[in-house]
Design a protein around this motif. Structure first.
Motif, PDB file in Angstrom:
ATOM      1  N   ALA A  52       0.833  -1.197   0.000  1.00 32.40           N
ATOM      2  CA  ALA A  52       0.000   0.000   0.000  1.00 32.40           C
ATOM      3  C   ALA A  52       0.874   1.255   0.000  1.00 32.40           C
ATOM      4  N   GLU A  53       1.952   1.227   0.794  1.00 34.37           N
ATOM      5  CA  GLU A  53       2.855   2.369   0.826  1.00 34.37           C
ATOM      6  C   GLU A  53       3.541   2.562  -0.531  1.00 34.37           C
ATOM      7  N   TRP A  54       3.939   1.449  -1.155  1.00 36.56           N
ATOM      8  CA  TRP A  54       4.578   1.532  -2.470  1.00 36.56           C
ATOM      9  C   TRP A  54       3.602   2.106  -3.500  1.00 36.56           C
ATOM     10  N   ALA A  55       2.352   1.659  -3.450  1.00 38.59           N
ATOM     11  CA  ALA A  55       1.353   2.175  -4.395  1.00 38.59           C
ATOM     12  C   ALA A  55       1.160   3.678  -4.196  1.00 38.59           C
ATOM     13  N   LYS A  56       1.193   4.115  -2.935  1.00 36.56           N
ATOM     14  CA  LYS A  56       1.051   5.548  -2.654  1.00 36.56           C
ATOM     15  C   LYS A  56       2.257   6.314  -3.190  1.00 36.56           C
ATOM     16  N   LEU A  57       3.463   5.781  -2.941  1.00 33.64           N
ATOM     17  CA  LEU A  57       4.675   6.481  -3.385  1.00 33.64           C
ATOM     18  C   LEU A  57       4.839   6.441  -4.896  1.00 33.64           C
ATOM     19  N   ASP A  58       4.283   5.426  -5.534  1.00 29.39           N
ATOM     20  CA  ASP A  58       4.461   5.231  -6.968  1.00 29.39           C
ATOM     21  C   ASP A  58       3.315   5.817  -7.795  1.00 29.39           C
ATOM     22  N   ALA A  59       2.420   6.535  -7.150  1.00 31.43           N
ATOM     23  CA  ALA A  59       1.265   7.096  -7.857  1.00 31.43           C
ATOM     24  C   ALA A  59       1.741   8.118  -8.885  1.00 31.43           C
ATOM     25  N   PRO A  60       1.259   8.012 -10.131  1.00 37.92           N
ATOM     26  CA  PRO A  60       1.721   8.921 -11.192  1.00 37.92           C
ATOM     27  C   PRO A  60       1.476  10.394 -10.891  1.00 37.92           C
ATOM     28  N   LEU A  61       0.339  10.723 -10.291  1.00 36.12           N
ATOM     29  CA  LEU A  61       0.059  12.133  -9.996  1.00 36.12           C
ATOM     30  C   LEU A  61       1.030  12.678  -8.957  1.00 36.12           C
ATOM     31  N   ARG A  62       1.359  11.875  -7.961  1.00 40.58           N
ATOM     32  CA  ARG A  62       2.320  12.284  -6.942  1.00 40.58           C
ATOM     33  C   ARG A  62       3.692  12.503  -7.568  1.00 40.58           C
ATOM     34  N   LEU A  63       4.107  11.565  -8.434  1.00 47.25           N
ATOM     35  CA  LEU A  63       5.416  11.685  -9.082  1.00 47.25           C
ATOM     36  C   LEU A  63       5.460  12.902 -10.001  1.00 47.25           C
ATOM     37  N   GLN A  64       4.368  13.161 -10.690  1.00 47.84           N
ATOM     38  CA  GLN A  64       4.328  14.327 -11.564  1.00 47.84           C
ATOM     39  C   GLN A  64       4.461  15.595 -10.741  1.00 47.84           C
ATOM     40  N   GLY A  65       3.759  15.674  -9.626  1.00 45.87           N
ATOM     41  CA  GLY A  65       3.860  16.851  -8.765  1.00 45.87           C
ATOM     42  C   GLY A  65       5.274  17.042  -8.237  1.00 45.87           C
ATOM     43  N   LEU A  66       5.920  15.965  -7.824  1.00 42.57           N
ATOM     44  CA  LEU A  66       7.301  16.060  -7.346  1.00 42.57           C
ATOM     45  C   LEU A  66       8.245  16.506  -8.458  1.00 42.57           C
TER      46      LEU A  66
END
Length: 130
Positions: A52-66
């Motif tokens: 679940a933590e990996w899915a949260k960290l690997d979310a495309p929208l999160r990565l795009q924002g970063l």
């Protein structure tokens, strides 16, 4: 007759002790199985939490924002590409046609060095004299 009675009583005591030992072994094995099942359950829960933590960290929208916040990249524009005729000339070849391959020569040298016995200054070889 008394000897038979003592013998039967002895056999009964031995049988009772044997049954008790079997019961204790089975109880300890059941407890071990229950502990192992609890450990398995804990490990599965930990794996699920990590997924679940990996899915949260690997979310495309999160990565795009970063990426937008930290990398400072600019969007791709179609005019960035150039035609092939505008590319620089091919760099000159360092090896002449028909000359031996310089990389192959280096590999042969490295292989020959690897086959040679290692040289150390601390311990002489068995057949060497000082």
């Amino acid at each position: 007759m008394r000897i038979i009675h003592f013998l039967v009583i002895g056999v009964l005591v031995f049988a009772a002790a044997y049954v008790y030992r079997i019961k204790m072994e089975s109880t300890s094995r059941v407890e071990r199985v229950l502990r192992l099942n609890a450990e398995i359950r804990e490990q599965r829960d930990a794996i699920a939490a990590l997924r679940a933590e990996w899915a949260k960290l690997d979310a495309p929208l999160r990565l795009q924002g970063l990426a937008e916040r930290h990398l400072g990249l600019k969007p791709l524009v179609a005019t960035q590409y150039d035609q092939l005729k505008n590319l620089p000339e091919r760099p000159p070849a360092f090896a002449r046609p028909g000359a031996p391959d310089p990389i192959g020569a280096m590999i042969n040298t490295i292989e020959a060095a690897a086959e040679a016995p290692p040289t150390t200054g601390s311990v002489p070889a068995a057949g060497d004299k000082q």
